[in-house]
Design a protein around this motif. Structure first.
Motif, mmCIF file in Angstrom:
data_model
loop_
_atom_site.group_PDB
_atom_site.id
_atom_site.type_symbol
_atom_site.label_atom_id
_atom_site.label_comp_id
_atom_site.label_asym_id
_atom_site.label_seq_id
_atom_site.Cartn_x
_atom_site.Cartn_y
_atom_site.Cartn_z
ATOM 1 N N PRO A 195 -4.756 -11.955 47.393
ATOM 2 C CA PRO A 195 -3.637 -11.019 47.289
ATOM 3 C C PRO A 195 -2.559 -11.285 48.340
ATOM 4 O O PRO A 195 -2.856 -11.658 49.474
ATOM 5 N N LEU A 196 -1.307 -11.109 47.935
ATOM 6 C CA LEU A 196 -0.173 -11.174 48.847
ATOM 7 C C LEU A 196 0.719 -9.957 48.610
ATOM 8 O O LEU A 196 0.744 -9.403 47.510
ATOM 9 N N ARG A 208 13.189 -6.669 57.541
ATOM 10 C CA ARG A 208 13.341 -7.248 58.878
ATOM 11 C C ARG A 208 12.230 -8.234 59.211
ATOM 12 O O ARG A 208 12.390 -9.078 60.085
ATOM 13 N N ARG A 209 11.093 -8.085 58.529
ATOM 14 C CA ARG A 209 9.961 -8.983 58.777
ATOM 15 C C ARG A 209 9.781 -9.984 57.633
ATOM 16 O O ARG A 209 8.706 -10.556 57.461
ATOM 17 N N VAL A 214 7.269 -14.660 54.357
ATOM 18 C CA VAL A 214 7.511 -16.000 53.816
ATOM 19 C C VAL A 214 6.516 -16.989 54.420
ATOM 20 O O VAL A 214 5.927 -17.816 53.709
ATOM 21 N N ASP A 215 6.291 -16.902 55.719
ATOM 22 C CA ASP A 215 5.313 -17.781 56.381
ATOM 23 C C ASP A 215 3.910 -17.574 55.816
ATOM 24 O O ASP A 215 3.168 -18.548 55.598
ATOM 25 N N MET A 218 3.755 -19.123 52.408
ATOM 26 C CA MET A 218 3.745 -20.578 52.507
ATOM 27 C C MET A 218 2.365 -21.101 52.871
ATOM 28 O O MET A 218 1.904 -22.116 52.346
ATOM 29 N N GLU A 219 1.707 -20.418 53.764
ATOM 30 C CA GLU A 219 0.361 -20.832 54.165
ATOM 31 C C GLU A 219 -0.596 -20.810 52.975
ATOM 32 O O GLU A 219 -1.383 -21.739 52.773
ATOM 33 N N VAL A 220 -0.507 -19.753 52.159
ATOM 34 C CA VAL A 220 -1.379 -19.644 50.989
ATOM 35 C C VAL A 220 -1.030 -20.708 49.949
ATOM 36 O O VAL A 220 -1.913 -21.347 49.382
ATOM 37 N N LEU A 221 0.253 -20.918 49.696
ATOM 38 C CA LEU A 221 0.662 -21.932 48.732
ATOM 39 C C LEU A 221 0.134 -23.304 49.136
ATOM 40 O O LEU A 221 -0.376 -24.060 48.290
#
Length: 228
Positions: A195-196, A208-209, A214-215, A218-221
């Protein structure tokens, strides 16, 4: 040999919901619009014209200003033309989730690289409206129960387009993940579901975060690339 594109186009051409919905709920089926279906043909022929497997990323169900118009999950008319370079006749409008997803896609390496590895879909591939507003399939328990056979059937149909079944990414860490996880435990669609946070939640409440999310995406992708 049938390509991913061939199977996807056939799936969406024949997508319909035959279920008894609550009286005040309407189904959104953008694929009944010939212009939407033509855009989808062009999209899949452009980015999925092969027989490679993809990692599936599944959201909730289409909304009025994104896939409810374009037929493409997390893709509003603006991104359809600007990012995917597919001219279209749709009203010029943007959608929060689409903004986030295409920023992510740019970070990943662009639309060609992203769509060669991933498929953006939904647990329920048709959307719903109540009183002119978006309705998630799980927001009404009667609706959820009535569409569950459709969800199960269309999940298998989507998987047969060319899913890497070792893992699936679920967008929405709350109700969507809870429902999908339980359904997966019973039907074994995928070996693992990750889950994301949902893009709309990020853009609406955590802007704001955004870089943090996104980081995390990206790690999961990158982790999932090993399965294709």
């Amino acid at each position: 040999m049938e390509t991913f594109a061939d199977k996807a186009i056939l799936f969406f051409e024949n997508l319909h919901l035959d279920a008894l919905l609550p009286d005040d709920v309407e189904v959104m089926n953008p694929f009944l619009n010939p212009e939407t279906m033509e855009v989808n043909r062009q999209f899949y022929q452009k980015f999925y014209n092969d027989s490679n497997k993809r990692i599936f990323i599944l959201g909730i169900n289409p909304g009025r200003f994104g896939a409810g118009i374009t037929g493409l999950c997390f893709t509003d008319p603006v991104r359809l033309e600007k990012e995917l370079e597919l001219p279209n006749p749709f009203p010029v409008m943007t959608e929060l989730s689409s903004r986030y997803v295409y920023d992510l896609i740019a970070e990943y390496g662009g639309v060609k690289k992203f769509y060669s590895n991933f498929y953006l879909g939904a647990v329920c591939p048709l959307g719903f409206v109540r009183n002119g507003k978006n309705l998630n399939y799980y927001d009404d328990k009667k609706l959820e129960k009535s569409v569950e056979p459709f969800i199960i059937e269309t999940l298998w149909q989507q998987i047969n387009l060319g899913a890497a079944r070792e893992v699936c990414i679920c967008l929405g860490e709350g109700a969507n993940y809870k429902y999908f996880y339980k359904l997966n435990e019973k039907h074994k669609f995928f070996e693992q579901i990750i889950p994301l946070a949902h893009p709309r939640y990020i853009m609406q409440y955590k802007l704001r975060r955004k870089h943090f999310y996104v980081d995390a995406y990206m790690e999961v992708l990158k982790q999932c690339e090993k399965y294709i």
